[in-house]
Design an enzyme around this catalytic site. Structure first.
Site, mmCIF file in Angstrom:
data_model
loop_
_atom_site.group_PDB
_atom_site.id
_atom_site.type_symbol
_atom_site.label_atom_id
_atom_site.label_comp_id
_atom_site.label_asym_id
_atom_site.label_seq_id
_atom_site.Cartn_x
_atom_site.Cartn_y
_atom_site.Cartn_z
ATOM 1 N N TRP A 1 3.468 29.287 37.179
ATOM 2 C CA TRP A 1 2.706 28.412 38.066
ATOM 3 C C TRP A 1 1.887 29.274 39.014
ATOM 4 O O TRP A 1 2.382 30.238 39.573
ATOM 5 C CB TRP A 1 3.637 27.511 38.873
ATOM 6 N N ALA B 1 9.471 29.046 39.888
ATOM 7 C CA ALA B 1 10.418 29.798 40.703
ATOM 8 C C ALA B 1 11.860 29.426 40.400
ATOM 9 O O ALA B 1 12.747 30.280 40.394
ATOM 10 C CB ALA B 1 10.124 29.558 42.188
ATOM 11 N N PHE B 2 12.106 28.162 40.137
ATOM 12 C CA PHE B 2 13.469 27.692 39.917
ATOM 13 C C PHE B 2 14.117 28.346 38.701
ATOM 14 O O PHE B 2 15.333 28.499 38.642
ATOM 15 C CB PHE B 2 13.455 26.164 39.773
ATOM 16 N N GLU B 3 13.311 28.774 37.746
ATOM 17 C CA GLU B 3 13.840 29.403 36.526
ATOM 18 C C GLU B 3 14.101 30.898 36.692
ATOM 19 O O GLU B 3 14.733 31.520 35.833
ATOM 20 C CB GLU B 3 12.866 29.176 35.367
ATOM 21 N N LEU C 1 5.192 31.808 43.574
ATOM 22 C CA LEU C 1 4.598 31.077 44.681
ATOM 23 C C LEU C 1 5.166 29.671 44.629
ATOM 24 O O LEU C 1 4.978 28.958 43.641
ATOM 25 C CB LEU C 1 3.072 31.049 44.562
ATOM 26 N N VAL C 2 5.877 29.285 45.673
ATOM 27 C CA VAL C 2 6.447 27.940 45.758
ATOM 28 C C VAL C 2 5.590 27.158 46.743
ATOM 29 O O VAL C 2 5.478 27.544 47.906
ATOM 30 C CB VAL C 2 7.911 27.988 46.248
ATOM 31 N N VAL C 3 4.985 26.081 46.254
ATOM 32 C CA VAL C 3 4.090 25.312 47.116
ATOM 33 C C VAL C 3 4.619 23.899 47.323
ATOM 34 O O VAL C 3 5.408 23.388 46.523
ATOM 35 C CB VAL C 3 2.650 25.258 46.556
ATOM 36 N N ARG D 1 10.591 18.953 48.879
ATOM 37 C CA ARG D 1 10.462 19.915 49.974
ATOM 38 C C ARG D 1 10.470 21.314 49.384
ATOM 39 O O ARG D 1 11.495 21.797 48.913
ATOM 40 C CB ARG D 1 11.611 19.741 50.958
ATOM 41 N N HIS E 1 -8.374 29.920 50.715
ATOM 42 C CA HIS E 1 -6.917 30.021 50.822
ATOM 43 C C HIS E 1 -6.338 30.722 49.599
ATOM 44 O O HIS E 1 -5.413 31.529 49.711
ATOM 45 C CB HIS E 1 -6.287 28.638 51.013
#
Length: 167
Positions: free
Chosen positions: A29, A63-65, A87-89, A95, A134
């Site tokens: 991602w 990220a979770f993996e 990158l966790v958005v 949340r 950004h």
């Protein structure tokens, strides 16, 4: 001797055996941002004498993996250290800070359970905006984090090897 706030320079580190191998696990991602971390990591590792052949890259969905992959890699015995980058958005549905916290805690658990250093380059900005400026800012930020991840990895591996030599 550097102050507590200064990272040791690569010159100050004891030499590491060139046969050491490292793993880099990155989330797919926002790849255009996350891959800046990997590129900077590779550049800094090369500066320290570890070329691309010493680093295996593993792509995961998000990220979770990352923690499960990092755990398997750490348990394999092949790697002196493993890096996780994502990158966790805030996607508006969940949340993102909870996800980032879970990932960071899991990475810490992996290194404490396996004894293999796990370097975390998982970032969760307070706000994420899709606009060009950004994204450019985050690309630069991830580049800096990749360099820092390599420096932290080299310092940690050298430090732990030094501890092992004393015992």
């Amino acid at each position: 001797m550097p102050s507590m706030s200064e990272a040791p320079s690569l010159i100050d580190l004891p030499p590491l055996p060139r046969e050491l191998r490292f793993a880099f696990v990155e989330a797919s991602w926002h790849a255009d941002i996350v891959q800046r971390s990997r590129d900077a990591f590779f550049a800094e590792m090369a500066r320290a004498g570890f070329g691309p052949g010493a680093i295996d890259v593993f792509d995961v969905a998000g990220a979770f993996e990352i923690p499960l992959h990092v755990q398997r890699l750490a348990q394999s015995g092949r790697y002196a250290a493993v890096v996780g980058s994502a990158l966790v958005v805030d996607g508006g549905v969940y949340r993102h800070d909870f996800v980032a916290d879970a990932v960071v805690r899991a990475l810490m658990d992996v290194q404490l359970k396996t004894g293999v250093p796990v370097i975390c380059a998982v970032q969760a900005p307070h706000h994420f905006h899709e606009h060009v400026e950004h994204r450019k800012f985050l690309q630069q930020h991830f580049g800096a984090k990749g360099t820092e991840a390599a420096q932290a990895l080299l310092s940690t591996v050298a430090g732990l090897r030094g501890l092992d030599a004393r015992t």
